[in-house]
Enzyme design. Sequence first.
Site, PDB file in Angstrom:
ATOM      1  N   ALA A 126       0.822  -1.211   0.000  1.00 25.17           N
ATOM      2  CA  ALA A 126       0.000   0.000   0.000  1.00 25.17           C
ATOM      3  C   ALA A 126       0.856   1.261   0.000  1.00 25.17           C
ATOM      4  O   ALA A 126       0.385   2.325  -0.342  1.00 25.17           O
ATOM      5  CB  ALA A 126      -0.909  -0.004   1.222  1.00 25.17           C
ATOM      6  N   LYS A 127       2.108   1.128   0.414  1.00 27.48           N
ATOM      7  CA  LYS A 127       3.061   2.256   0.426  1.00 27.48           C
ATOM      8  C   LYS A 127       2.461   3.495   1.084  1.00 27.48           C
ATOM      9  O   LYS A 127       2.512   4.592   0.546  1.00 27.48           O
ATOM     10  CB  LYS A 127       3.583   2.515  -0.990  1.00 27.48           C
ATOM     11  N   ARG A 128       1.908   3.306   2.269  1.00 29.95           N
ATOM     12  CA  ARG A 128       1.287   4.391   3.008  1.00 29.95           C
ATOM     13  C   ARG A 128       2.317   5.169   3.818  1.00 29.95           C
ATOM     14  O   ARG A 128       3.497   4.786   3.887  1.00 29.95           O
ATOM     15  CB  ARG A 128       0.209   3.831   3.942  1.00 29.95           C
TER      16      ARG A 128
END
Lengths: 275, 275
Positions: free
Chosen positions: A95-97
């Site tokens: 998700a690369k949050r």
Amino acid sequence: MNRQQLINEIFTKKTFLCVGLDTDINKIPAHLKNEDEPIFAFNKAIIDATAPYCVAYKPNLAFYECYGLKGMLAFEKTIQYIKENHPNHFIIADAKRGDIGNTSKMYAQTFFEEYNLDSVTVAPYMGEDSVKPFLEYDGKWVILLALTSNKGSHDFQLIEDKQGERLFEKVLKKSQEWGTTENLMYVVGATQGKMFEDIRRIAPNHFLLVPGVGAQGGSLQEVCKYGMTKDCGLLVNSSRGIIYASTDNDFAEVAAAKAKELQKEMAVELEHIAR
Amino acid sequence: MNRQQLINEIFTKKTFLCVGLDTDINKIPAHLKNEDEPIFAFNKAIIDATAPYCVAYKPNLAFYECYGLKGMLAFEKTIQYIKENHPNHFIIADAKRGDIGNTSKMYAQTFFEEYNLDSVTVAPYMGEDSVKPFLEYDGKWVILLALTSNKGSHDFQLIEDKQGERLFEKVLKKSQEWGTTENLMYVVGATQGKMFEDIRRIAPNHFLLVPGVGAQGGSLQEVCKYGMTKDCGLLVNSSRGIIYASTDNDFAEVAAAKAKELQKEMAVELEHIAR
């Protein structure tokens, strides 16, 4: 899933393969498109076919979010299916949050409470308070972007400071003040070859999630040569190279064959580790 | 919405306020919790109350994703409501996305096609191919993280290279090779005060999205002193300071009053610009 459980799975199954579930409706076999839930139907078949050869699944959220609610329903059903039918597989929300502290806390709730997944990929740009909320869950993992597999990784990740230390090295060092080898992994692209030596100098024992083998051109042997530890220390991801190996009726069979091929190569690499 | 339209809205309404819709179910008034869709009900009331005093709304995705499908439905209904009832408001998906090229393309589809929003916040760590897919839509905007408002911004964003150039400055420079003042803005936290001078040296004409006024301690006057351009060039966000100003039955009224207060201060600042 904790570190020891993950290591046990790897050595029992002789694989450290992660299958990336980047399911694109335009790339799945035509006959599935008539199903009520084509994305879930595709994932289900891929999961059942590849489960014996991998230890982890990595759905990339972008591929689900882009269909709105329908896509998120397919995401939920997919992870539910893995949890019920293959409960020993490690699940990574790619998700690369990353946001300010109180917002990262909400993202952590999303992935670790609402979906109850094992890990989530996180971008380091916003620093400590953007990462720490994800580290407050027992048995859950942050997989922090360090040196990615794409061309754009050269734009900022390799910038050197006055002492010649590169940004990705600073990310590796600084983040070890926040998490441990029990709750923190790093994303290191397979396309970065010998850079694994530099990574291992700073993070000798952390698990690395390695995308970019196959479709993006990285070599498994190279990754293992420079990146493997006595605990394996690697989760090597393949997405397109497995799930779209055939776009015909035999897609699941061919995906299984591709996963098995990688598993065999991985078994050989694991034999090199003296345990 | 294109740049000229945004500027027109700002000077017509005498405000450059963005209201952050970081709607937390635990913080909304008790009487709304019995509604079928409490988050949407809250947002609807806040939007109608604050619309005359702001030019933009910024829902932060984290606050919707954390309730799974139910949360995403509230997000969809909220943006639909803004588009139908306040079509001249600029909508920012505060999502802080960014991934390898083919994946960023999916995120761009999500926000610009599936939801048809005006802009999305993007994290720069993965470089060019992670940002560019978002720039390929006419009238749509990337709002790239440059210097954020949180404490963690000091961990990596201020690292200096051999020439003394800091990472956020490199992000500002490099990204201007990818986008223009017509499709690229930057996130610069209000807590960074005099740093706006440095930002304006590198990006004299780009719009800046400025969080951190109010709850996080930033000063509007300081931001305007160092950051304002002849086109205004600022969208100043307030979230908690407006939407949770009262947690009682009068929450919408009090939110309107808080937004109006900021709008009045902004009108004064806009008068300083010779046009």
